[in-house]
Write a protein that holds these residues in place. Sequence first.
Motif, short mmCIF file in Angstrom:
data_model
loop_
_atom_site.label_atom_id
_atom_site.label_comp_id
_atom_site.label_asym_id
_atom_site.label_seq_id
_atom_site.Cartn_x
_atom_site.Cartn_y
_atom_site.Cartn_z
N THR A 1 42.92 41.69 -23.54
CA THR A 1 42.50 42.88 -22.81
C THR A 1 42.62 44.12 -23.69
OG1 THR A 1 44.73 43.16 -21.90
CG2 THR A 1 43.17 41.88 -20.61
N THR A 2 41.90 45.15 -23.33
CA THR A 2 41.88 46.39 -24.11
C THR A 2 43.15 47.21 -23.90
OG1 THR A 2 40.69 47.49 -22.30
CG2 THR A 2 39.37 46.49 -24.06
N ILE B 1 38.89 41.96 -9.85
CA ILE B 1 39.58 43.11 -9.28
C ILE B 1 41.07 42.77 -9.20
CG2 ILE B 1 39.78 44.67 -7.32
CD1 ILE B 1 37.14 44.88 -8.87
N LEU B 2 41.91 43.67 -9.70
CA LEU B 2 43.35 43.45 -9.72
C LEU B 2 44.01 44.34 -8.68
CD1 LEU B 2 43.91 43.36 -13.59
CD2 LEU B 2 43.47 41.45 -12.04
N GLU C 1 37.86 44.62 -21.05
CA GLU C 1 38.03 46.04 -20.75
C GLU C 1 38.65 46.21 -19.36
OE1 GLU C 1 35.41 50.16 -20.25
OE2 GLU C 1 34.45 48.30 -20.91
N LEU C 2 39.70 47.03 -19.31
CA LEU C 2 40.42 47.29 -18.06
C LEU C 2 40.23 48.74 -17.68
CD1 LEU C 2 42.47 46.16 -15.90
CD2 LEU C 2 44.26 47.15 -17.35
N ALA C 3 39.84 49.01 -16.44
CA ALA C 3 39.61 50.38 -15.99
C ALA C 3 40.09 50.54 -14.56
CB ALA C 3 38.13 50.73 -16.10
N VAL C 4 40.54 51.75 -14.24
CA VAL C 4 40.94 52.08 -12.88
C VAL C 4 39.68 52.40 -12.08
CG1 VAL C 4 42.23 53.69 -11.43
CG2 VAL C 4 43.15 52.98 -13.65
N LEU D 1 38.57 44.54 -14.13
CA LEU D 1 38.75 43.87 -15.41
C LEU D 1 37.47 43.12 -15.76
CD1 LEU D 1 40.51 42.94 -17.79
CD2 LEU D 1 41.30 41.05 -16.35
N ASP D 2 36.87 43.48 -16.90
CA ASP D 2 35.69 42.78 -17.40
C ASP D 2 36.17 41.50 -18.10
OD1 ASP D 2 33.56 41.91 -19.22
OD2 ASP D 2 32.56 43.77 -18.68
N LEU D 3 35.76 40.36 -17.59
CA LEU D 3 36.25 39.08 -18.11
C LEU D 3 35.56 38.66 -19.40
CD1 LEU D 3 36.57 37.14 -14.73
CD2 LEU D 3 38.36 38.36 -16.00
#
Length: 267
Positions: free
Chosen positions: A211-212, A230-231, A248-251, A242-244
């Motif tokens: 992950t980024t 979605i986390l 890339e992880l984003a809020v 989260l892009d699998l």
Amino acid sequence: LARPQDEPFTPAAEVMFVESGARTELTTLKLEPMGADVPGRRWAVTDDGLTAFAAADDLVVREIDLASRELRMSRTVGMVGDNAIADMVVVGRRLYTLTSRSLGRTGALSVLDLDTGVMARHTLDVAPLRLVALQDGAPGAPASEQLIVVPADGGPLQRVQDGLPLATLTGEGRWLDAAPHGAGAVLLREVDGIARVDLLTPSGTIDPLVTTRELPAVTRLVSGGEGVAILLGSPDRRVFRLDLQSGELAVIPGVVAQPDAAFALLP
């Protein structure tokens, strides 16, 4: 599907049918009592949309004809010692139902063949929390039904194929959740207080997802198998995307999760 609460004796639940046309009409169908909580889905619908199954109290599953709006037979699931239905899902022409026991003991998987009406019951190697149905394999490969049993106590995951439990998947840390991803699955676990996401390949190997950024202390993972997860469960109530593929992880802006709010995935 409505479940009454705060009654001294649990009355019957109701299936509500809403029709819109010249005017909106609402009809109801009485079911068995549903006072007991189900941590996962308490209803499942066949792919053709004609039949539903609802989890009632006392390990009872009621079949409902959605076309005629009539009740069909009810069935008892689980094995001796089970005390609650944990989750249920229809995959192909089988209804899979998880049942659990108290004190974190191993539970059972009941598999109903919708064509023959035959029920098979299998003892699991884990204390079950919910079922995750995986997508079909590669194009041209023989069709098979693949599922994962998510444990209730962070123990090993257990795979299910074509109605039969297989060996468990062990690993470092505590397994928390799973979701379909391609022909395999995306897995969430906690290792030394840090959340990790892994990818389960169709061949059964587990590869870490890079992950980024470091993952927050999440406890739930939701995905429809389209390459994004979605986390949920972060202590600060934020929801993450989260892009699998890229990691890339984003809020997700403007979205917060209600603390201690229960939720279930719809069929």
